[in-house]
Structure formats: structure tokens, C-alpha cells
Design an enzyme around this catalytic site. Sequence first.
Site, PDB file in Angstrom:
ATOM      1  N   LYS A 149      64.443   8.264  44.532  1.00  0.00           N
ATOM      2  CA  LYS A 149      64.697   9.680  44.209  1.00  0.00           C
ATOM      3  C   LYS A 149      63.630  10.194  43.251  1.00  0.00           C
ATOM      4  CE  LYS A 149      67.773  10.751  40.901  1.00  0.00           C
ATOM      5  NZ  LYS A 149      67.262  11.602  39.827  1.00  0.00           N
ATOM      6  N   ASN A 150      63.312   9.417  42.230  1.00  0.00           N
ATOM      7  CA  ASN A 150      62.426   9.916  41.174  1.00  0.00           C
ATOM      8  C   ASN A 150      60.951   9.862  41.544  1.00  0.00           C
ATOM      9  OD1 ASN A 150      64.719  10.480  39.810  1.00  0.00           O
ATOM     10  ND2 ASN A 150      64.524   8.820  38.317  1.00  0.00           N
ATOM     11  N   ARG A 189      74.108  12.774  43.889  1.00  0.00           N
ATOM     12  CA  ARG A 189      72.764  13.243  43.537  1.00  0.00           C
ATOM     13  C   ARG A 189      71.747  12.126  43.698  1.00  0.00           C
ATOM     14  NH1 ARG A 189      72.243  16.504  38.127  1.00  0.00           N
ATOM     15  NH2 ARG A 189      70.156  16.390  38.997  1.00  0.00           N
ATOM     16  N   CYS A 216      71.489  18.304  29.470  1.00  0.00           N
ATOM     17  CA  CYS A 216      72.573  17.742  30.278  1.00  0.00           C
ATOM     18  C   CYS A 216      73.276  16.721  29.383  1.00  0.00           C
ATOM     19  CB  CYS A 216      72.027  17.093  31.544  1.00  0.00           C
ATOM     20  SG  CYS A 216      70.927  15.738  31.198  1.00  0.00           S
TER      21      CYS A 216
HETATM   22  C1  EPZ Z   1      62.725  11.120  34.239  1.00  0.00           C
HETATM   23  O1  EPZ Z   1      63.251  12.227  33.530  1.00  0.00           O
HETATM   24  C2  EPZ Z   1      63.805  10.698  35.238  1.00  0.00           C
HETATM   25  N1  EPZ Z   1      64.109  11.797  36.150  1.00  0.00           N
HETATM   26  C3  EPZ Z   1      65.074  10.286  34.487  1.00  0.00           C
HETATM   27  O2  EPZ Z   1      66.000   9.798  35.462  1.00  0.00           O
HETATM   28  C4  EPZ Z   1      64.733   9.148  33.536  1.00  0.00           C
HETATM   29  O3  EPZ Z   1      65.889   8.803  32.791  1.00  0.00           O
HETATM   30  C5  EPZ Z   1      63.614   9.591  32.583  1.00  0.00           C
HETATM   31  O4  EPZ Z   1      62.464  10.023  33.354  1.00  0.00           O
HETATM   32  C6  EPZ Z   1      63.159   8.464  31.660  1.00  0.00           C
HETATM   33  O5  EPZ Z   1      62.728   7.374  32.417  1.00  0.00           O
HETATM   34  C7  EPZ Z   1      63.270  12.052  37.181  1.00  0.00           C
HETATM   35  O6  EPZ Z   1      62.246  11.416  37.337  1.00  0.00           O
HETATM   36  C8  EPZ Z   1      63.684  13.141  38.124  1.00  0.00           C
HETATM   37  P1  EPZ Z   1      61.183  12.065  30.171  1.00  0.00           P
HETATM   38  P2  EPZ Z   1      62.272  13.080  32.553  1.00  0.00           P
HETATM   39  O7  EPZ Z   1      60.431  13.332  30.080  1.00  0.00           O
HETATM   40  O8  EPZ Z   1      60.900  13.057  33.044  1.00  0.00           O
HETATM   41  C9  EPZ Z   1      61.709  13.357  25.674  1.00  0.00           C
HETATM   42  C10 EPZ Z   1      67.990   9.722  36.668  1.00  0.00           C
HETATM   43  O9  EPZ Z   1      69.099   9.266  36.334  1.00  0.00           O
HETATM   44  N2  EPZ Z   1      60.886  14.519  26.048  1.00  0.00           N
HETATM   45  O10 EPZ Z   1      60.447  10.816  30.512  1.00  0.00           O
HETATM   46  O11 EPZ Z   1      62.936  14.397  32.337  1.00  0.00           O
HETATM   47  C11 EPZ Z   1      63.061  13.336  26.365  1.00  0.00           C
HETATM   48  O12 EPZ Z   1      64.001  14.112  25.653  1.00  0.00           O
HETATM   49  C12 EPZ Z   1      67.203  10.547  35.692  1.00  0.00           C
HETATM   50  O13 EPZ Z   1      67.447   9.516  37.780  1.00  0.00           O
HETATM   51  C13 EPZ Z   1      60.444  15.380  25.057  1.00  0.00           C
HETATM   52  O14 EPZ Z   1      60.732  15.197  23.878  1.00  0.00           O
HETATM   53  O15 EPZ Z   1      62.384  12.234  31.205  1.00  0.00           O
HETATM   54  C14 EPZ Z   1      63.389  11.865  26.367  1.00  0.00           C
HETATM   55  O16 EPZ Z   1      63.927  11.507  25.101  1.00  0.00           O
HETATM   56  C15 EPZ Z   1      67.967  10.821  34.399  1.00  0.00           C
HETATM   57  N3  EPZ Z   1      59.672  16.453  25.404  1.00  0.00           N
HETATM   58  C16 EPZ Z   1      62.043  11.187  26.543  1.00  0.00           C
HETATM   59  O17 EPZ Z   1      61.067  12.163  26.160  1.00  0.00           O
HETATM   60  C17 EPZ Z   1      59.318  16.697  26.707  1.00  0.00           C
HETATM   61  O18 EPZ Z   1      58.588  17.692  26.966  1.00  0.00           O
HETATM   62  C18 EPZ Z   1      61.745  10.747  27.961  1.00  0.00           C
HETATM   63  O19 EPZ Z   1      61.995  11.855  28.801  1.00  0.00           O
HETATM   64  C19 EPZ Z   1      59.778  15.822  27.706  1.00  0.00           C
HETATM   65  C20 EPZ Z   1      60.558  14.730  27.358  1.00  0.00           C
END
Ligand code: EPZ
Length: 420
Positions: free
Chosen positions: A22-23, A399, A116
Site C-alpha cells: 500500500k505504502n 484501508r 489522526c
Molecule cells: C508513512 O507516513 C506511512 N504512510 C505510515 O504508515 C508510516 O507509519 C510512516 O510513514 C512512518 O513509517 C504511507 O506511506 C502512506 P512520516 P508519513 O512523515 O510519511 C513526523 C500505515 O499504517 N513528521 O514518515 O506520513 C511525523 O509526525 C501508515 O500504513 C513531521 O514532524 O510519516 C512522525 O512523527 C500509518 N513533519 C514522523 O515524522 C513532517 O512534515 C514520521 O512521519 C512529516 C512528518
Amino acid sequence: MKKIVVEGGVSLKGEVQISGSKNAVLPIMAATILCPDIYRISRIPDLRDVRTMSSLLEILGARVESKGDTFIIDTRDVNKWEAPYEVVSTMRASVCVLGPLLARFGRAKVSYPGGCVIGTRPIDLHLKGMRMLGAQVSMEDGYVYVKSSHLKGRRIYLGGAFGPTVLGTANVMMAAVKAEGETIIENAACEPEVVDLGNFLVKMGADIKGLGSPTITIRGTCDLRGVDYRVIPDRIEAGTYILAGVITGGEVRVKDVVPAHLSSFLDALSTTGCKIEEGEDWVMAFREGNPLPLQITTLPYPGFPTDLQAQMTVYLTTLPGISIVQERVFPDRFMHVAELLRMGAKIMREGPKAFVMGPTQLIGAPVMASDLRASAALVLAGLKARGKTVINRIYHIDRGYEGIEKKLSLLGAKIRREEE
Ligand code: EPZ
């Protein structure tokens, strides 16, 4: 309201065919916006989020046709650059159209993705990357506007307080593919899904080096084209089914996987005394000998994946002593704990840590799904629990898990979907 009913106590045995990731699929589908052409993408899982991304592409003007697990995506008539609130509010990953829309049209308007249950989910790093490539960024009535007549590559440090950002790296990489000159992303995400997106872009004609490392170098190009591509298997789905076998004291082999994508997870399982067997494209795990408690900390790849934390916590309830889970990616990602407590689990939460006492006999109960991975964890708990577990709000599961009750039934689980 649809729900899933599980009768626990069966040891699961057999083989599971793992679907596409998915990701990986979601950003790859967004990347088809970059170049107006026709794309044939295979091993696409039949998931709610994939259908959401398809409708978003169609709203933008693309045509999406599915033939089995292959999508034919025609982006030649994409002529809109706005991702509306109605779509983004149902799927945060829609934010990954930001980079390709900016690169193609010089502007993009994306509804600011809300938080979320697993955290606030900011996109400040995405916007920092767009600004550093030369875009003006503004916010208005819940939308992010980015525009730039000319994107220019440069060195961009993209790390945040919780490490790299997966979709932030994806967005900046996609925008940089059409920026002038060289872009160097430092503290880039190394997740296999980001590597898969990068490989897709390279096949389209992009010049990208360093995929899978913290430093990715992109040289901008205008010479891109539509391609055929097969996405990687879903390592999180694979880990979830491996746990279904181990938690129920059975033996499950997952097929069509990349074992290397599961290294930290498999290492954690073997630390508790599980036996792991693997081949070129399969992995099998089962309990052996006296189990031991475990300490896990979720980290960016190749560390233990946060997306398997909730499912692993269920496994920890079956281990003797006190196991400890520390969330270093999404410190609030413990919605599953309250529901597991209702099933008799003994878990104490303290900030980003959870202390899991075991072994505990879980008791079936009606529970509420809250997010994708917490829902999968509740299904695993139901498989282990004594009696019947009813999981409500299972749209969360649909999802990210293709036909979960069908795949589990093939392993011997007593599980069914009910319409209320
Ligand atoms: C991706 O989300 C995945 N989703 C998530 O999977 C996964 O948990 C996550 O990466 C971490 O591996 C998809 O790929 C669609 P991040 P993403 O930006 O990219 C912080 C699932 O269950 N952050 O890597 O949104 C954030 O708050 C989903 O399939 C900032 O601070 O996650 C988090 O603490 C859930 N500023 C950390 O970084 C930003 O601009 C990692 O988030 C962006 C993120």
C-alpha cells in the site's frame, strides 16, 4: 456498520500470498502525474486507500482502469491541480500529489491533511522542501497553496524531531525530478517504499542516486515517459500474518515477500525464541523452546517499523515477564492498548512507552477499531483470545489489508465479516 467476528483459540497453519505494498503504490500512483502518458502498474492491492487515490487521480483529470491487480493510468488529460478536502480528509497520503502537481503545473492546492489517532501528522517538512526548491507556500481556508514558475535544485536537510519523513521524502523527490540542476536530500527516508518510488521514477527516466541511503541525489530532467512497473510486496502485511501464526502457536509461511525488508522485525521475533526460516521470496516463523520477554523501540527503517508495533504488542502479551515497547516515530500510537485492556491484557502505558506483563490469557470482547494497524492488532488478539471477539468500525482494516478474513480463514481461523 460492518464488523468482523473472530472465534479464538485456533493455531493457524499454512501459506499466505502477500499483496503489493500500500505504502509503495500510493506515491507511485501520484508520480504518474509528473509526465502526461500511459502507465501500467501491477501488483496493486485491492484496498480502500488505493480506490481513494484512484478517485483523486480521476478528479484531477486522469483515467484509471483496473484489470485484476494491474492498473492502467492515463494522465495525459490531467488538467487540475487541486486535491479537495473531501478526498484528503479520508486519506492523509493524498498529500503526496503535492510534489508532482507542483512539478507539472508550477502550482498545487492541497487540503491540509488533518491529524489522526496515531498523531498530529504535520507536513512542515514537506513544505520546507517545496520552499527550498523555490516554491511560494501559503495557507488559506485549510488548504496549502504552493506555486513556482521555476523549481531549482539545492541541498535540502529533511530530517525532523522524529527522524526522516517517508511521504515528505517522496514529495520532495518527485518535485526535484523536474527541478533545474541537482537536488540533494539529506536525512532522507530509507524505507523500501521510498526506494520503490525512486526506482519507478528512474524507470520513467529520472536521474536519482542514493536510494535506500540517508542521502538521495536527484538531477532534474524534462525527459520522462510512462512505464510499466510492478510494485514491491507489503512488508507490513507480511509481518502481520507472520504474527498471526506465532501468536496462535501455529506456523505461517508468507509468500512473495522480500525477507530483507523484514530484518528488524524477524530479529525481534527470534530474540523472543521464535524459529525463523526463510528463502528467496518467503519467510516462515514458529515458536520454539522457552519464550523470553522483549524490548522493542520503533525507529525509521531499517529499525523496527512503527506500523508493526500494535500487532507486536499483542504478541508481547503471550510472553513471560515484562516486555517494553517504545514508540520513537509516533509517540501516541497506543490506541490499541485501551481495547487490549478490555480483553484482559496487562499493559501499563507511560508516555511513549508501554510495559506489557505476560503471559496473559486474552478473553474475547466487543472492541473498537481506531486506525489501520490497531485494527489488525485487534484481529490478532481475537485469534488468540478465549471466546468470541467482535471488531467494530472495520473500514479501518479495509484501508490496508486485502481480504483479511479470507486470507486468515485459509489458515484455519474462525473469522467472518458481518453487516450490522
Ligand atoms: C508513512 O507516513 C506511512 N504512510 C505510515 O504508515 C508510516 O507509519 C510512516 O510513514 C512512518 O513509517 C504511507 O506511506 C502512506 P512520516 P508519513 O512523515 O510519511 C513526523 C500505515 O499504517 N513528521 O514518515 O506520513 C511525523 O509526525 C501508515 O500504513 C513531521 O514532524 O510519516 C512522525 O512523527 C500509518 N513533519 C514522523 O515524522 C513532517 O512534515 C514520521 O512521519 C512529516 C512528518
